[in-house]
Enzyme design. Structure first.
Site, mmCIF file in Angstrom:
data_model
loop_
_atom_site.group_PDB
_atom_site.id
_atom_site.type_symbol
_atom_site.label_atom_id
_atom_site.label_comp_id
_atom_site.label_asym_id
_atom_site.label_seq_id
_atom_site.Cartn_x
_atom_site.Cartn_y
_atom_site.Cartn_z
ATOM 1 N N LYS A 32 0.853 -1.197 0.000
ATOM 2 C CA LYS A 32 0.000 0.000 0.000
ATOM 3 C C LYS A 32 0.885 1.242 0.000
ATOM 4 C CE LYS A 32 -2.374 1.618 3.681
ATOM 5 N NZ LYS A 32 -2.109 3.065 3.676
ATOM 6 N N ASP A 59 -3.366 4.329 -1.872
ATOM 7 C CA ASP A 59 -4.323 4.746 -0.834
ATOM 8 C C ASP A 59 -4.254 6.266 -0.639
ATOM 9 O OD1 ASP A 59 -5.883 4.896 1.505
ATOM 10 O OD2 ASP A 59 -4.228 4.262 2.806
ATOM 11 N N LYS A 61 -7.215 8.186 -0.766
ATOM 12 C CA LYS A 61 -8.495 8.560 -0.134
ATOM 13 C C LYS A 61 -9.037 9.867 -0.707
ATOM 14 C CE LYS A 61 -7.326 6.474 4.381
ATOM 15 N NZ LYS A 61 -5.890 6.241 4.300
ATOM 16 N N ASP A 64 -13.381 15.117 -2.843
ATOM 17 C CA ASP A 64 -13.470 16.482 -3.391
ATOM 18 C C ASP A 64 -14.756 16.559 -4.213
ATOM 19 O OD1 ASP A 64 -12.788 19.076 -4.415
ATOM 20 O OD2 ASP A 64 -10.673 18.590 -4.167
ATOM 21 N N THR A 122 -10.375 3.581 10.756
ATOM 22 C CA THR A 122 -10.244 2.669 11.904
ATOM 23 C C THR A 122 -9.644 3.380 13.127
ATOM 24 O OG1 THR A 122 -8.277 1.876 10.754
ATOM 25 C CG2 THR A 122 -10.181 0.431 10.766
ATOM 26 N N ARG A 214 2.589 -0.739 10.818
ATOM 27 C CA ARG A 214 3.674 -0.716 11.798
ATOM 28 C C ARG A 214 4.000 -2.063 12.428
ATOM 29 N NH1 ARG A 214 0.895 4.541 14.243
ATOM 30 N NH2 ARG A 214 -0.824 3.353 13.353
HETATM 31 O O1 C5P Z 1 0.487 1.012 11.100
HETATM 32 P P1 C5P Z 1 -0.936 0.602 10.866
HETATM 33 O O2 C5P Z 1 -1.112 -0.902 10.664
HETATM 34 O O3 C5P Z 1 -1.892 1.155 11.891
HETATM 35 O O4 C5P Z 1 -1.291 1.266 9.458
HETATM 36 C C1 C5P Z 1 -2.579 1.228 8.897
HETATM 37 C C2 C5P Z 1 -2.548 1.809 7.529
HETATM 38 O O5 C5P Z 1 -3.872 1.724 6.978
HETATM 39 C C3 C5P Z 1 -2.134 3.268 7.437
HETATM 40 O O6 C5P Z 1 -1.397 3.439 6.247
HETATM 41 C C4 C5P Z 1 -3.451 4.030 7.356
HETATM 42 O O7 C5P Z 1 -3.351 5.203 6.600
HETATM 43 C C5 C5P Z 1 -4.358 3.019 6.633
HETATM 44 N N1 C5P Z 1 -5.785 3.133 6.920
HETATM 45 C C6 C5P Z 1 -6.327 2.994 8.186
HETATM 46 N N2 C5P Z 1 -7.678 3.084 8.387
HETATM 47 C C7 C5P Z 1 -8.507 3.301 7.351
HETATM 48 C C8 C5P Z 1 -7.972 3.451 6.070
HETATM 49 C C9 C5P Z 1 -6.603 3.348 5.879
HETATM 50 O O8 C5P Z 1 -5.576 2.761 9.135
HETATM 51 N N3 C5P Z 1 -9.817 3.318 7.540
#
Ligand code: C5P
Length: 238
Positions: A32, A59, A61, A64, A122, A214
């Protein structure tokens, strides 16, 4: 990108991205690329990842007015990403415009990238949604509402938390994709996420793909963290 474990490449530059990817010499990955990497390095990051044989979820998002999203999507469709996304909060017309743009911009002979919509992030809690977005009711209701709107606009699925997957598949159908971030191994650092789950839970709820950042990228041994998470996601005991 279906049934994938998608690694979130949340790095600021190409050097760190290359250093990270060099630890996966023989894996075909689903990756991603988010705002951090794309905005600082530009579209060439997509082609360089694709040249390595990996799948890409871009990603950004988009959110607009419909015409702007349509024209932006027409441009993104030329980059070769396998999946892109918008915010469902932009509305049905905006999402329909996104699909028009993708159809218009996809080069002849190539497949249109999948397009999914973010429902509620999330990192958003129900309390935050009620107070800050002024949306009353439960988070699940809001996610289901946005998922229905997304389906009506003709998109391929949504980004949601694992906790909403069952309801979405029940109401909208099994073919509608649910891509779920907020994935942590049991007892892992939660960071800024609030609606989290383990890969095993995501699988048991029926998620179509999981996004892991992460828990892999900040690990001391990213390859091991990836293989462990992947085995858990695929239901293979190590
Ligand atoms: O580090 P972590 O596993 O929390 O990263 C989650 C990834 O998913 C990030 O890149 C974040 O931008 C993306 N994301 C998210 N929740 C969403 C959409 C995308 O955490 N609803």
């Amino acid at each position: 990108m279906k049934q994938s474990l998608i690694i979130a490449l949340d790095f600021p530059d190409v050097i760190q991205t290359e250093r990270f990817l060099s630890q996966f010499p023989s894996e075909k990955l689903a990756l991603k690329v988010g705002m951090e990497l794309f905005y600082q390095n530009g579209p060439s990051i997509i082609s360089s990842i694709k040249e390595r044989g990996h799948d890409v979820f871009l990603d950004l998002k988009l959110h607009d007015i419909p015409n702007t999203v349509k024209m932006a999507m027409a441009g993104l469709a030329t980059l070769g990403a396998d999946m892109v996304n918008v915010h469902a909060a932009g509305g049905q017309k905006m999402m329909e415009a996104a699909m028009e743009g993708l159809d218009k911009g996809t080069p002849a002979g190539k497949e249109r990238p999948l397009c999914i919509a973010v429902t509620q992030l999330t990192s958003t809690s129900e309390e935050q949604m009620n107070k800050e977005q002024n949306i009353s009711g439960s988070l699940t209701d809001s996610v289901l509402h946005y998922a229905k709107l997304t389906q009506q606009a003709g998109l391929d699925g949504v980004v949601c938390s694992t906790h909403e997957v069952k309801d979405i598949h029940h109401r909208i159908g099994r073919k509608f994709l649910t891509v779920t971030p907020g994935i942590r191994s049991a007892g892992g650092n939660v960071h800024d996420q609030t609606r989290i789950a383990t890969p095993e839970q995501a699988r048991s709820f029926g998620a179509d793909a999981i996004v892991v950042g992460r828990a892999i990228t900040a690990s001391k041994d990213p390859l091991k963290a990836y293989l462990d998470m992947k085995a858990a996601w695929e239901g293979i005991s190590c």
